[in-house]
Design an enzyme around this catalytic site. Structure first.
Site, PDB file in Angstrom:
ATOM      1  N   PRO A 212       0.826  -1.207   0.000  1.00  0.00           N
ATOM      2  CA  PRO A 212       0.000   0.000   0.000  1.00  0.00           C
ATOM      3  C   PRO A 212       0.864   1.262   0.000  1.00  0.00           C
ATOM      4  CG  PRO A 212      -0.554  -1.457   1.843  1.00  0.00           C
ATOM      5  CD  PRO A 212       0.688  -1.983   1.232  1.00  0.00           C
ATOM      6  N   GLY A 214       2.760   4.537   1.056  1.00  0.00           N
ATOM      7  CA  GLY A 214       3.281   5.041   2.322  1.00  0.00           C
ATOM      8  C   GLY A 214       3.902   4.007   3.227  1.00  0.00           C
ATOM      9  N   LYS A 217       8.155   1.778   0.342  1.00  0.00           N
ATOM     10  CA  LYS A 217       8.742   1.101  -0.822  1.00  0.00           C
ATOM     11  C   LYS A 217       9.885   1.926  -1.403  1.00  0.00           C
ATOM     12  CE  LYS A 217       4.750   0.886  -2.891  1.00  0.00           C
ATOM     13  NZ  LYS A 217       3.947   1.420  -1.782  1.00  0.00           N
ATOM     14  N   HIS A 432     -25.697  10.468  20.818  1.00  0.00           N
ATOM     15  CA  HIS A 432     -25.245   9.660  19.684  1.00  0.00           C
ATOM     16  C   HIS A 432     -23.924   8.966  20.033  1.00  0.00           C
ATOM     17  CE1 HIS A 432     -24.645   9.045  15.203  1.00  0.00           C
ATOM     18  NE2 HIS A 432     -23.409   8.879  15.652  1.00  0.00           N
ATOM     19  N   GLU A 433     -22.971   9.739  20.517  1.00  0.00           N
ATOM     20  CA  GLU A 433     -21.650   9.165  20.801  1.00  0.00           C
ATOM     21  C   GLU A 433     -21.718   8.166  21.945  1.00  0.00           C
ATOM     22  OE1 GLU A 433     -19.382   9.393  18.757  1.00  0.00           O
ATOM     23  OE2 GLU A 433     -20.239  11.045  17.600  1.00  0.00           O
ATOM     24  N   HIS A 436     -22.905   4.839  20.716  1.00  0.00           N
ATOM     25  CA  HIS A 436     -21.825   4.009  20.175  1.00  0.00           C
ATOM     26  C   HIS A 436     -21.060   3.335  21.313  1.00  0.00           C
ATOM     27  CE1 HIS A 436     -21.981   5.145  15.987  1.00  0.00           C
ATOM     28  NE2 HIS A 436     -21.748   6.427  16.215  1.00  0.00           N
TER      29      HIS A 436
END
Ligand code: ADP
Ligand code: MG
Ligand code: ZN
Length: 634
Positions: A212, A214, A217, A432-433, A436
């Site tokens: 992937p 970053g 490489k 809402h939080e 979760h």
């Protein structure tokens, strides 16, 4: 850096440009000296000319075979600026008499007058122009035929960067131990080529670094050159693809020529997929790219294998590469440079914080734990953001707090304290939080809650819940995936439960939940309906992992149905769970509204108060883990 090659080409270009400008300047001058040819606007009729003489408006005339140049008298209004006029020579036999009578000064044009300009034009400028055109065409044609620099004029402008003295070594590349291991052979080969050739071994020609973006490489390729202490010639694949046909191939040729001069050395082709795309998977063909690819293949086969030249190439889309590139004798070695695991991340953080002043409380392992999936480039960025945050906070060294903030900046963007939410919106975000977080805390096999905040961030989040995995996981069970979906749906479910309201705030949760559910059906074979049939295939697993459908329209409809079932069931279960724990939801949300940011421990205190058995379980888990670590130590 030593960009000799590039400079030569630049000089060539500059010379050509100078010649061109000189030609233009000459043409311009010529136009001026022989104004009559270029500015015929001052022409008047012969009648008018005679009239002017009669009215005593003419100062002098110059008569040539084809025309008469008239200099009017200065005071004459209308011709105030002593403009020179022309008229055709009509061979008027009376003209001389008229001129004599009216006292106008006259003479015939001397041959010398425009001689110089004409001479320059026909003997200097014309040949130069013709020669330039010839050069230009010769260069183009030479390239088009792929016949190499014709008369040395059609040279390509390959942007080859040559670095002779690379200081980067394997020490600068943290983690990636397997990759380093397989590259060590190449280093040895570059240094002791004869050892290999003496025994009759064919030398490796190329290795493909795959992973992937970053993950390091490019860094690894440089480190190979640094370790072997050889020149590093690099070019990006996209640099090959040019507007003019044949240019790319010429560049490849130049690149390998340059390499032969510098052997032993490393050629590095970054983003090789931009030229190495499979030739038959394309709907419309791209001749230029194909030619470039062919040239690359030819060069890789053709270069002197006793000269130690190794071609490294990097890509994050190995699956689209042309099979011919991967054949033995070309990029036959594949070095996987994958996302770092926990240990790798710690090491990368260490490498990048070497030059940074760290405070006593800095715990890089915690930062590494909080960044699953991050690649080397992200981690380098986090250390730097941390240092910037330290400066902003007026410190002389980086504290853990700064690094934590940096992680959040990378994940969610900068804090945006000036965004004003209405009290009602703030309430909704808080519930809402906590929705979760509560689902995560109450379900088993979910990542523990690390932090809940309702301070908005620049990347759009009005608040967020951060969960941190306890350990690196490589296998995920169906139950865990279902629980993850329920956590994602917890936000909206809490809003419904408390406010009986549906807002736009859950769009990202919904997107991610749907994606997970879809993968369960189409990729992981987790439903009874489709058993273990692959319905989608991953297209580019090192980039966004986009999937391509591999089933009929009818099946596709059934898949959608199945995804909907999963989401619906999860939604219902989440609602039920939150409904049963409404007391906790209310209590913690009010607390969060007051504090704006709370951490995992604070949050779990509320939960443990209601469910003491969870606390025991957690304690037991920790003890087990400790035991296991102690056992493995021996
Ligand atoms: P890629 O070529 O794979 O896209 P790069 O080699 O350009 O990634 O890496 C970008 C930057 O990220 C590097 O310059 C380096 O600072 C950092 N980096 C990436 N991987 C590592 C690693 N394994 N160790 C140290 N730094 C790394
Ligand atoms: Mg790169
Ligand atoms: Zn949410």
């Amino acid at each position: 850096m030593d960009n000799k090659n590039t400079e030569d080409n630049n000089n060539n270009n500059k010379k050509q440009n100078t010649i061109l400008y000189a030609i233009l300047a000459f043409l311009f001058l010529y136009a001026f000296t022989s104004t009559k040819n270029f500015m015929m606007t001052n022409e008047i009729s012969y009648n008018k000319f005679l009239n002017m003489i009669e009215n005593n408006q003419v100062e002098s005339v110059v008569i040539s075979a084809s025309e008469i140049k008239i200099v009017p008298k200065e005071k004459e209004e209308g011709f105030s600026s002593k403009k020179v006029l022309y008229t055709g020579n009509v061979d008027d036999p009376n003209l001389i008499n008229i001129l004599n009578e009216s006292g106008v000064e006259y003479r015939a044009e001397s041959i010398q007058e425009n001689y110089f300009a004409d001479f320059i034009f026909s003997w200097v400028i014309m040949p130069i122009i013709l020669f330039s055109i010839f050069r230009f065409l010769a260069g183009r044609i030479g390239k088009r035929m792929g016949a190499g620099p014709m008369m040395g004029l059609g040279k390509s402008n390959a942007k080859v960067y040559k670095e002779n003295d690379i200081k980067i070594t394997f020490d600068d590349v943290a983690g990636q131990d397997e990759a380093k291991e397989s590259l060590k052979e190449i280093i040895d080969y570059l240094n002791n080529a004869t050892k290999y050739t003496d025994i009759g071994a064919k030398l490796p020609k190329g290795a493909l670094l795959v992973g992937p973006p970053g993950t390091g490489k490019t860094l690894l390729a440089k480190a190979v050159a640094g370790e072997a202490n050889v020149p590093f010639l690099s070019i990006s694949g996209s640099n090959f693809v040019e507007m003019f046909a044949g240019m790319g191939a010429a560049k490849v040729r130049d690149l390998f020529q340059e390499a032969e001069k510098n052997a032993p050395c490393i050629i590095f082709i970054d983003e090789v997929d931009s030229i190495g795309k499979s030739r038959d998977s394309q709907l419309q063909t791209n001749d230029e790219r194909e030619q470039t690819l062919n040239q690359l293949l030819t060069q890789m086969d053709g270069f002197d294998s006793t000269k130690a030249i190794v071609v490294l190439a990097a890509t994050n889309r190995p699956e689209i590469l042309d099979k011919a590139l991967l054949r033995p004798g070309r990029f036959d070695r594949r070095v996987i440079v994958d996302r770092p695991d926990l240990k790798g991340r710690v090491d990368i953080l260490k490498v990048h914080s070497k030059g940074v002043k760290l405070g006593d409380d800095v715990d890089l392992e915690e930062i590494a734990k909080s960044t699953p999936g991050a690649v080397g480039a992200d981690l380098a960025n986090i250390v730097n953001e941390g240092a910037l945050a330290a400066v902003k906070n007026g410190r002389e060294f980086v504290m853990q707090e700064d690094l934590r903030e940096a992680v959040e900046v990378i994940i969610a963007g900068k804090e945006k304290k000036d965004r004003i939410l209405s009290p009602m919106e703030k309430r909704i975000v808080a519930f809402h939080e906590v929705g979760h977080a509560l689902v995560a805390a109450l379900l088993e096999n979910t990542d523990p809650v690390h932090k809940i905040t309702i301070v908005p961030r620049t990347m759009g989040a009005l608040g967020y819940t951060m969960q941190l995995p306890e350990e690196e996981k490589y296998l995920v069970s169906k139950e865990e995936l279902t629980n993850q979906i329920m956590v994602m749906l917890g936000g909206r479910s809490a809003e419904e439960e408390v406010f009986n309201l549906i807002t736009t705030g859950a769009s990202n949760d919904i997107e991610r939940a749907t994606k997970t559910a879809r993968s369960m059906v189409t990729v992981y074979g987790m439903t009874d309906k489709f058993d273990m049939v692959a319905l989608e295939s991953v297209q580019n697993r090192y980039l966004d992992g986009r999937a391509a459908r591999e089933c009929s329209e009818e099946t596709s409809t059934l898949i959608d149905q199945e995804v909907l079932n999963i989401i619906r069931t999860c939604h219902e279960n989440t609602r039920k769970l939150l409904n049963e724990n409404r007391d906790l939801l209310d209590k913690i949300s009010e607390y969060l509204l007051e504090k704006e940011t709370i951490f995992g421990d604070e949050f779990m205190e509320f939960v443990y108060e209601k469910y003491p058995e969870l606390k025991e379980k957690k304690a037991k888990k920790l003890a087990d883990k400790k035991q296991k670590e102690e056992n493995t130590e021996y």
